[in-house]
Design an enzyme around this catalytic site. Structure first.
Site, short mmCIF file in Angstrom:
data_model
loop_
_atom_site.label_atom_id
_atom_site.label_comp_id
_atom_site.label_asym_id
_atom_site.label_seq_id
_atom_site.Cartn_x
_atom_site.Cartn_y
_atom_site.Cartn_z
N GLY A 236 -56.57 -10.42 34.73
CA GLY A 236 -55.43 -9.49 35.14
C GLY A 236 -55.94 -8.42 35.69
O GLY A 236 -57.37 -8.33 36.11
N SER A 237 -55.31 -7.20 35.52
CA SER A 237 -55.66 -6.03 36.32
C SER A 237 -56.99 -5.33 35.48
O SER A 237 -57.04 -5.41 34.28
CB SER A 237 -54.64 -5.13 36.27
N GLU A 258 -61.72 -11.28 32.81
CA GLU A 258 -61.71 -11.35 34.52
C GLU A 258 -60.49 -10.49 35.16
O GLU A 258 -59.58 -10.89 34.94
CB GLU A 258 -61.45 -12.85 34.68
N CYS A 292 -57.08 -12.94 42.71
CA CYS A 292 -57.98 -11.93 42.35
C CYS A 292 -59.32 -11.78 43.37
O CYS A 292 -60.06 -11.03 43.58
CB CYS A 292 -58.51 -11.77 40.76
C1 UN1 Z 1 -57.38 -15.59 40.50
O1 UN1 Z 1 -56.99 -15.32 41.27
O2 UN1 Z 1 -56.99 -14.94 39.04
O3 UN1 Z 1 -61.44 -18.73 43.53
C2 UN1 Z 1 -58.16 -17.08 40.32
C3 UN1 Z 1 -59.82 -19.02 43.72
C4 UN1 Z 1 -59.25 -19.55 42.82
C5 UN1 Z 1 -58.88 -18.98 41.38
C6 UN1 Z 1 -58.36 -17.50 41.45
N1 UN1 Z 1 -59.87 -20.98 42.36
O4 UN1 Z 1 -59.57 -18.36 44.63
#
Ligand code: UN1
Length: 504
Positions: A236-237, A258, A292
């Protein structure tokens, strides 16, 4: 559209075996497609969480002695069920999180892929055999299950992130408690039902092995603070990670964090610009900029900027923005109004900091007036100012220029986040330098592809404010186990290490 989305969601939940008793309660779930309420679910309490942890801990005590390849068989069966439910779960992801159907299905495929990976891994929980300095001795290391693994996930990958953690935790002999985002509880209930159907028919799996607890911050805190939960994997953030990380550390728990990314692409003079434009569009605009790993910063050599940016603006101008269930759409809605306000706020700041903004306005989509659709924005910036250094979870692409490669690398690394990165170049020296110790400081570093859309086979995560955790492939499984170092003496002597003598 509202009532049809609600009934569609209900049909999908039924098809995936979600018990009707799980629906109805004080949390209302809305679809970002049109802002309508599609279901309600019950909010659980901190007390419920503590009870869930207790039963998950008891389940762990049984599960840890089931042979790892047998644990892998459970995950293999989960993969079989996910294949059956791919269409339904993918569509529910689209309805609940707003991502386009192809990405919803892709997310379920990512779950299937990690199942397959984890099944193989279940026969490869290898420890090393180590040469002992003492005669007649052997050293080795053994990997053991840890306990309950708490998973906290975000709305943007409402199911895949759970599966990365759960599939590895299960083969590693852990039990799992999942606190999903309050914005996406329906997909969580669907995953719970699918996994529980497999657990119910699997003799060695205790019923409380994998659970979902839905609720707000108090429920999350109960999970984070519980000493029976040795691992917290939180996605998350950075703000959330700053709250979770120190609390877990205070009780000497392990966290796998993460968190935010501020992912960049360097576009060098030799870049294949047509390929770069396509990569930029997918990574900056896909999932409406709410990955993310989304591309947020473009660092372009001044010799190609006048060619690249007009090409990009042209591509951006024709991007189909609309309901994610429509096959032609590439840009679905933002998750909610708050996300829209944050995007507008960042665009205002970008202008105040000297930027020129193209796009970013709200787009009205017929029959979806309550949804927050936007035209993705390009902000040409005179410098890497504060707004550029901040992650805004929306499709805003900041463009900056550079003269020499060192300057590009400096700009690249001069942000607090360190998740993903990439370079478009045909120059071998630039490529290698970018991937070297003196290059990108991110956990993911790509060449001639964008920063998003990683495969599950590699370790996923990043440095600095991204939190340092690794999930998914490679040796990320080690994060879900504890290591014991063993020294075995098969001689009739008792020599001490380091030549110490201690005769009694
Ligand atoms: C996320 O945005 O939390 O690499 C995960 C990626 C995806 C996973 C993103 N396989 O964009």
């Amino acid at each position: 559209m509202s009532s049809s989305l609600a009934s569609e969601a209900k049909t999908l939940l039924d098809a995936m075996g979600v018990d009707a008793a799980k629906l109805g309660g004080s949390i209302s779930v809305s679809s970002p497609i049109d802002g309508s309420t599609i279901a309600t679910v019950a909010e659980q309490s901190a007390d419920d969480m503590n009870k869930a942890v207790e039963s998950a801990h008891a389940a762990f005590l049984e599960w840890r002695t089931v042979p790892a390849p047998v644990r892998g068989e459970l995950v293999r069966l989960l993969g079989v069920e996910l294949r059956k439910h791919k269409e339904a779960l993918g569509k529910l992801v689209s309805i609940e999180a707003g991502k386009i159907l192809s990405e919803g299905l892709g997310e379920v495929q990512e779950m299937i892929d990690i199942c397959d990976f984890a099944v193989g891994q279940s026969r490869q929980l290898y420890g090393k055999t180590i040469a002992s300095e003492r005669p007649g001795h052997r050293m080795m290391e053994t990997w053991h299950p840890m306990g309950v693994c708490g998973v906290i996930s975000a709305f943007n990958f409402p199911v895949a992130v759970w599966s990365w953690n759960t599939c590895l935790a299960l083969i590693c002999g852990d039990s799992v408690i999942w606190k999903p985002s309050e914005k996406t509880p329906l997909t969580a209930l669907a995953c719970e039902a699918i996994l529980n159907s497999v657990i119910a028919s699997f003799e060695q799996a205790p019923a409380a092995l994998a659970q979902v607890v839905i609720g707000g911050p108090a429920v999350g805190e109960a999970l984070v603070d519980n000493p029976l939960v040795p691992i917290i994997s939180a996605t998350g953030s950075t703000r959330m990670g700053k709250a979770v990380g120190p609390r877990v550390a205070a009780r000497f728990g392990r966290s796998i964090l993460e968190l935010g990314g501020n992912n960049a692409m360097i576009v060098a003079p030799s870049a294949d610009l047509d390929m770069a434009v396509r990569a930029i569009c997918f990574s900056a605009v896909g999932t409406a900029g709410q990955r993310c790993t989304s591309l947020r910063r473009l660092i372009v050599h001044e010799s190609v900027v006048d060619k690249l940016v007009p090409q990009l603006k042209k591509a951006y101008g024709s991007l189909p923005v609309g309901t994610p269930l429509d096959g032609g759409t590439l840009v679905g809605p933002l998750i909610d109004e708050a996300a829209f306000s944050m995007m507008q706020d960042s665009l205002t700041k970008a202008k105040e900091q000297g930027g020129t903004v193209t796009g970013g306005e709200r787009v009205s989509v017929e029959q979806c007036e309550g949804g927050f659709y936007v035209r993705p924005a390009i902000a040409e910036m005179p410098a890497q100012s504060d707004v550029v250094k901040t992650e805004t979870f929306a499709p805003i692409l900041y463009v900056m220029t550079y003269k020499d490669f060192d300057e590009a690398l400096k700009l690249h690394n001069e942000v607090p986040q360190g998740l993903s990165s990439c370079i478009f170049t045909l120059d071998m020296r630039e490529t290698e330098l970018f991937m070297s110790a003196a290059g990108s400081d991110c956990g993911i570093c790509n060449v001639n592809i964008g920063p998003s859309g990683a495969e599950i086979g590699g370790a996923f995560g990043g440095e600095k404010e991204t939190g340092g955790g690794r999930e998914s492939g490679s040796d990320a499984w080690k994060g879900y186990m504890r290591r014991a170092t063993n020294t075995i003496n098969y001689s009739t002597e008792l020599p001490l290490a380091q030549g110490v003598s201690f005769d009694v």
